[in-house]
Design a protein around this motif. Sequence first.
Motif, PDB file in Angstrom:
ATOM      1  N   THR A 291       0.846  -1.199   0.000  1.00 58.36           N
ATOM      2  CA  THR A 291       0.000   0.000   0.000  1.00 58.36           C
ATOM      3  C   THR A 291       0.884   1.253   0.000  1.00 58.36           C
ATOM      4  O   THR A 291       0.566   2.247  -0.656  1.00 58.36           O
ATOM      5  N   LEU A 292       1.984   1.167   0.719  1.00 59.22           N
ATOM      6  CA  LEU A 292       2.944   2.273   0.710  1.00 59.22           C
ATOM      7  C   LEU A 292       3.458   2.535  -0.711  1.00 59.22           C
ATOM      8  O   LEU A 292       3.529   3.685  -1.161  1.00 59.22           O
ATOM      9  N   ALA A 293       3.782   1.471  -1.431  1.00 58.25           N
ATOM     10  CA  ALA A 293       4.249   1.610  -2.817  1.00 58.25           C
ATOM     11  C   ALA A 293       3.173   2.289  -3.670  1.00 58.25           C
ATOM     12  O   ALA A 293       3.458   3.223  -4.432  1.00 58.25           O
TER      13      ALA A 293
ATOM     14  N   PHE B 215      14.851  -1.602   0.072  1.00 54.06           N
ATOM     15  CA  PHE B 215      14.146  -1.133  -1.117  1.00 54.06           C
ATOM     16  C   PHE B 215      13.671   0.305  -0.976  1.00 54.06           C
ATOM     17  O   PHE B 215      13.824   1.121  -1.888  1.00 54.06           O
ATOM     18  N   PHE B 216      13.082   0.628   0.155  1.00 52.59           N
ATOM     19  CA  PHE B 216      12.391   1.918   0.289  1.00 52.59           C
ATOM     20  C   PHE B 216      13.256   3.040   0.879  1.00 52.59           C
ATOM     21  O   PHE B 216      12.918   4.212   0.750  1.00 52.59           O
ATOM     22  N   ARG B 217      14.345   2.701   1.557  1.00 49.24           N
ATOM     23  CA  ARG B 217      15.013   3.676   2.416  1.00 49.24           C
ATOM     24  C   ARG B 217      15.432   4.959   1.715  1.00 49.24           C
ATOM     25  O   ARG B 217      15.457   6.017   2.346  1.00 49.24           O
ATOM     26  N   ASP B 218      15.765   4.890   0.450  1.00 52.37           N
ATOM     27  CA  ASP B 218      16.255   6.091  -0.234  1.00 52.37           C
ATOM     28  C   ASP B 218      15.152   6.893  -0.924  1.00 52.37           C
ATOM     29  O   ASP B 218      15.437   7.872  -1.608  1.00 52.37           O
ATOM     30  N   HIS B 219      13.906   6.468  -0.767  1.00 50.71           N
ATOM     31  CA  HIS B 219      12.834   7.190  -1.460  1.00 50.71           C
ATOM     32  C   HIS B 219      12.704   8.610  -0.896  1.00 50.71           C
ATOM     33  O   HIS B 219      12.637   8.796   0.314  1.00 50.71           O
ATOM     34  N   PRO B 220      12.652   9.609  -1.786  1.00 50.22           N
ATOM     35  CA  PRO B 220      12.666  11.007  -1.313  1.00 50.22           C
ATOM     36  C   PRO B 220      11.408  11.438  -0.547  1.00 50.22           C
ATOM     37  O   PRO B 220      11.465  12.418   0.197  1.00 50.22           O
TER      38      PRO B 220
END
Lengths: 195, 195
Positions: free
Chosen positions: A46-48, A74-79
Motif C-alpha cells: 500500500t505504501l508503494a 528497497f524503500f530507504r532512499d525514497h525522497p
Amino acid sequence: MTDHQRRMQRKKDVVDERIEKATEERGVLILMKGNGKGKSSSAFGTLARSLGHGKRGAVIQFIKGRRETGEYLFFRDHPRLTWQIMGQGFTWETQDRARDIEAAEAAWAVAKGLLENPAIDLIVLDEMSYMFKYGYLDVAPIVEALRNRPVHQNVIITGRTMATPLQEIADTISVVNDERHAFRAGVKAQAGIEY
Amino acid sequence: MTDHQRRMQRKKDVVDERIEKATEERGVLILMKGNGKGKSSSAFGTLARSLGHGKRGAVIQFIKGRRETGEYLFFRDHPRLTWQIMGQGFTWETQDRARDIEAAEAAWAVAKGLLENPAIDLIVLDEMSYMFKYGYLDVAPIVEALRNRPVHQNVIITGRTMATPLQEIADTISVVNDERHAFRAGVKAQAGIEY
C-alpha cells in the motif's frame, strides 16, 4: 444480450451503486491482524501504491530491529518517505524489558510527531500491536493521537493481535489467517519473501 | 532471571527450534485469497522486499486493465522488473466474453514464459484466480507450468477464490478476511489505498 453480458451487467450495477454511495473523502485507519503471512507486506504494498500516486509516507517498525530487511533496503532512499526502525531486535532475543520499553517509547515519540503532521499521507506502524500485548506502550494516548490526526491521513497498523480500543476506531480491519505455511513444511525462510 | 526473561527465553527457544528444522531451500508458491483488503498489496510489498534484496521480479495483472494504479506508477520503471497488464478493464465493465478470453490467453502466454525463466526470482500473478472462476483459462496447464518452474522461483497468486488444484500444490496459503471495510461505511476509495 447474452447470459454473460446480463451477469456482468448485474455485477457492474452492484459495483456502480456501491461506488455512488461511498462519497466520504477522508483518511482511514486500517488494521492488518491475524497469524497469517502478508500483514506487513500488505502495508508495504500500500505504501508503494501511495508513493506511486505522489503521496508522502512514513514507516515505523516496532519489534523488527534489523536493517537488512528487503523492505528497508528497497524503500530507504525514497525522497518522499521517512523510515524509522525501533532498533532492538525481536523482543524474545533481547530479553531486556527495560531496554525494550525505552525503545518502544522512543519509537512512539517519532510516530506521534508524524500523526500531527498533515504533510504525511500514509503512516505504517508495523508490528505495533506487540507493544500493547507486552505492555510496553499504553494504548490510550495512541488512540487519542489517531483520533486527532489530520483528516486526510491514512494509517496502517500491523500485528497478530490488536488491542480492542484500536479495533473500535478502525475503518478497515483485515484478518490474515494462516491456512498453510511453507515454514511448517520445513522450507527455510528466504530473503525477499519472509524479510 | 526475571519472569520476563524466562518467558522471552522460552519464546526464543521455540522460534530457534522452528528455524533449525526449516532447512529446505527452494522457491515457494504463495496464495493470497479471501474477500478482505490486502491480497494484491501484500504481493506488491513482497515484491518490494524481493527487489530490495537485489532479486528480479515480474508482475502480470489479470482483470485490472487500468494503468493509473499506484503500484504500476511506482514500480514500472524499476530496472529488475517486468510488468504486464492484461489490459481490458474489469470484466464486468467489458461484458464481452470472447475479448476477455483472448486477453486472458495473451496474459497467460506471457506468464508461462516467465515461469520457464530461471532469471526471474519472484512472479506475481495478480487476480489470476478470476480467470478460472469465469472459465477464461483452464487450470491444468497452469498447475503443470507451476510444477515445472525453476526450483528457486517464487510465485504469488492473488484473488478472492482459488481453484482447488492451485491450493493442492501451494506451499503457503493466507486467507484475508474482511472484518470491516471503510467502503461499506461510505468512505470513498482513494488513490494510494485502494488502487
